[in-house]
Design a protein around this motif. Structure first.
Motif, PDB file in Angstrom:
ATOM      1  N   THR A   5     -30.399 -40.491  60.003  1.00 29.09           N
ATOM      2  CA  THR A   5     -31.593 -41.346  59.895  1.00 29.09           C
ATOM      3  C   THR A   5     -31.738 -42.335  61.059  1.00 29.09           C
ATOM      4  N   PRO A   6     -30.681 -43.042  61.484  1.00 28.79           N
ATOM      5  CA  PRO A   6     -30.867 -43.950  62.621  1.00 28.79           C
ATOM      6  C   PRO A   6     -31.331 -43.221  63.885  1.00 28.79           C
ATOM      7  N   ASN A   7     -30.829 -41.992  64.101  1.00 23.34           N
ATOM      8  CA  ASN A   7     -31.267 -41.210  65.262  1.00 23.34           C
ATOM      9  C   ASN A   7     -32.745 -40.856  65.163  1.00 23.34           C
ATOM     10  N   ILE A   8     -33.144 -40.451  63.948  1.00 20.75           N
ATOM     11  CA  ILE A   8     -34.545 -40.059  63.752  1.00 20.75           C
ATOM     12  C   ILE A   8     -35.452 -41.282  63.943  1.00 20.75           C
ATOM     13  N   ASN A   9     -35.030 -42.422  63.374  1.00 15.56           N
ATOM     14  CA  ASN A   9     -35.802 -43.657  63.553  1.00 15.56           C
ATOM     15  C   ASN A   9     -35.870 -44.053  65.021  1.00 15.56           C
ATOM     16  N   GLY A  10     -34.752 -43.844  65.731  1.00 11.59           N
ATOM     17  CA  GLY A  10     -34.697 -44.163  67.162  1.00 11.59           C
ATOM     18  C   GLY A  10     -35.719 -43.350  67.932  1.00 11.59           C
ATOM     19  N   SER A  17     -28.198 -39.436  55.733  1.00 15.69           N
ATOM     20  CA  SER A  17     -28.091 -40.869  56.032  1.00 15.69           C
ATOM     21  C   SER A  17     -27.530 -41.098  57.426  1.00 15.69           C
ATOM     22  N   ARG A  36     -38.384 -41.933  66.690  1.00 13.32           N
ATOM     23  CA  ARG A  36     -39.726 -42.293  66.227  1.00 13.32           C
ATOM     24  C   ARG A  36     -40.225 -43.562  66.913  1.00 13.32           C
ATOM     25  N   SER A  37     -39.318 -44.516  67.135  1.00  9.73           N
ATOM     26  CA  SER A  37     -39.744 -45.813  67.674  1.00  9.73           C
ATOM     27  C   SER A  37     -39.593 -45.897  69.193  1.00  9.73           C
TER      28      SER A  37
END
Lengths: 242, 264
Positions: B188-193, B185, B195-196
């Motif tokens: 996740t924000p790093n991975i989303n960052g 958890s 990705r986007s």
């Protein structure tokens, strides 16, 4: 039902001849300046069915947690077959003294996953036959692949019992195993406990605040009040005085 | 328009900040009208924000004139401050500060050191300090998320953890699912960052380079260097922290020390 005093005396003599399975000497537990248990000493023979009975807050759950070494006493010693339990690795000790907690706290997954957990944690696996046998022992045939979210309270507690038995413990420590259940489920679980104890001839220490349950499941009872051991003897004698 | 009237860059910056402050005060006025009860919080945040960042701006002007070695104590101060801020809400975990300090130092120190040595980050203070600060900041946020989630996972699964211990499992075995969940958890924000990146947002480093007139393609590559390095720093930080953290919740006799959310 409890035994008359003479029969108790005979049983007591017989027990003295048997070897002491568990010995608790001067167990004291103090936390934040509050004494939860004070100088508790007793012995349990192999195969004995004993209850620790007392009102809420008397320290009975703390005592059984200490026997399983989930909590550490402030002073005192516990011996298992004469050996200081601090010399036994905690995981081995806990497998030998199988504890059934008040709430089942089953792990996510199927009933079989839960039964396999204990053996798997020390590198053993259960066969399908082992799982079937365990489930038959707690009257839950055919429940192997059932998800734990689909179990009733009584069924979950019986899976909890079978999960503990999967480790082949030498003693069962039952911490208020029916307190969270309704009357029907309570009767089911009690019947299962009795049948398991008889089938496995296992030493059993039951913690309960229900005197009728003590009468139904135990031959000896220890009465705890405010962390003090106030009586220890045959069920009929202690409960009638209490 | 302001640029036509003010020639000095610092005064121009002050004027631009002043305009922004007026806009922010308009928001404060609106929150007061709507009785949102945020006036004090926003005013303190605005005051702190402007004071801190301007002070750092002046400080960096002095630091950038110093020798390269000054980067080490500057980054260390950032790491210590980040570690203290990380544990604000998890100070009940034994040795939380030491764990956070070790995790962030290892993550940020390793990545900044290797990247600078290889020349991925240019070997001058104007690159090392701002990019290093982004890595330390990323590590701090990720580590704080991980530690808070871990504490909350343990607190809300005391029954299952103790059931596992009572069945003879080791602390390592019973804590594994909750440690895994905390790390997942937090990352996740790093991975989303990542990705986007570029699609949903153009991050600060790239935006700054483009505004400064750099080739946008080069700015794109460099932004990945920054974002990727922040991810690597955060990853190393949380993996080291969780390895140390999972040992803190059990006694030597394999008893759970953190018993419930209320006790945490």
């Amino acid at each position: 039902m409890g035994l008359p005093a003479v029969e108790w005396w005979i049983l007591d003599k017989m027990r003295q001849k048997q070897h002491s399975f568990l010995s608790v000497e001067g167990l004291t537990y103090v936390i934040d300046g509050q004494t939860i248990l004070s100088d508790i000493s007793f012995e349990v023979s192999a195969g004995e069915r004993m209850a620790i009975f007392g009102p809420s807050g008397s320290g009975k759950s703390t005592l059984i947690r200490m026997i399983n070494r989930l909590d550490e006493p402030t002073s005192g010693i516990i011996r298992v077959e004469g050996e200081d339990y601090r010399n036994i690795p905690p995981s081995s000790l806990r497998r030998r003294l199988g504890m059934v907690l008040q709430n089942p706290n089953l792990f996510p997954g199927t009933v079989a996953d839960n039964l396999s957990f204990g053996p798997l944690s020390h590198g053993e696996s259960l066969t399908e036959d082992d799982i079937r046998t365990l489930l038959t022992g707690v009257d839950l045939e055919g429940f192997e692949n059932r998800d734990i979210s689909r179990l009733s309270g009584g069924e979950a507690q019986r899976v909890n019992l079978a999960r503990t038995l999967a480790n082949k413990p030498e003693a069962l420590l039952l911490d208020e195993p029916t307190s969270a259940l309704d009357e029907a489920a309570k009767a089911e679980v009690e019947a299962t406990i009795m049948s398991v104890i008889n089938a496995h001839q296992v030493t059993c220490i039951l913690v309960t605040h229900d005197p009728e349950q003590v009468r139904r499941l135990s031959e000896r009872v220890m009465l705890l009040e405010d962390g003090q051991l106030v009586a220890d003897g045959p069920v009929a004698e202690v409960l009638n005085v209490g | 328009m302001l640029g036509r009237w003010i020639e000095n860059q610092v005064w121009l910056g002050a004027a631009q900040a002043g305009v922004t402050m007026v806009a922010a005060l308009l928001v404060v006025w609106l929150t007061v009208r709507l009785k949102l009860g945020l006036k004090k919080d926003i005013l303190v945040a605005l005051g702190r924000g402007v004071a801190q960042i301007v002070l750092v701006g002046f400080l960096l002007t002095v630091i950038f004139g110093a020798d390269l070695w000054i980067a080490v104590p500057v980054i260390m101060i950032m790491i210590v401050t980040a570690s203290v801020m990380t544990i604000k809400r998890v100070s009940q975990i034994p040795n939380a500060l030491r764990i956070s300090l070790l995790g962030i130092t290892a993550g940020a120190g390793l990545v900044i050191g290797v990247m600078t040595f290889l020349g991925v980050i240019e070997q001058d203070l104007t690159s090392i300090i701002p990019i290093g600060s982004m890595m330390v900041y990323g590590a701090m946020n990720t580590n704080a998320l991980m530690m808070e989630r871990f504490r909350s996972e343990v607190g809300s699964h005391v029954g299952q953890i103790e059931a596992g211990l009572a069945l003879g499992a080791s602390p390592e075995q019973v804590i594994r699912p909750y440690a895994r969940r905390a790390v997942t958890s937090a990352l996740t924000p790093n991975i989303n960052g990542l990705r986007s990146l570029g699609i949903v947002w153009i991050p600060g480093a790239m935006a700054g380079m483009v505004l400064a007139g750099e080739n946008p393609a080069y700015a794109g590559f460099y932004q990945f260097v920054v974002s990727g390095s922040i991810f690597v720093t955060a990853g190393i930080t949380v993996l080291i922290s969780i390895a140390l953290l999972r040992k803190q919740v059990f006694s030597e006799a394999e008893q759970l020390l953190l018993r419930s959310e209320a006790e945490l």
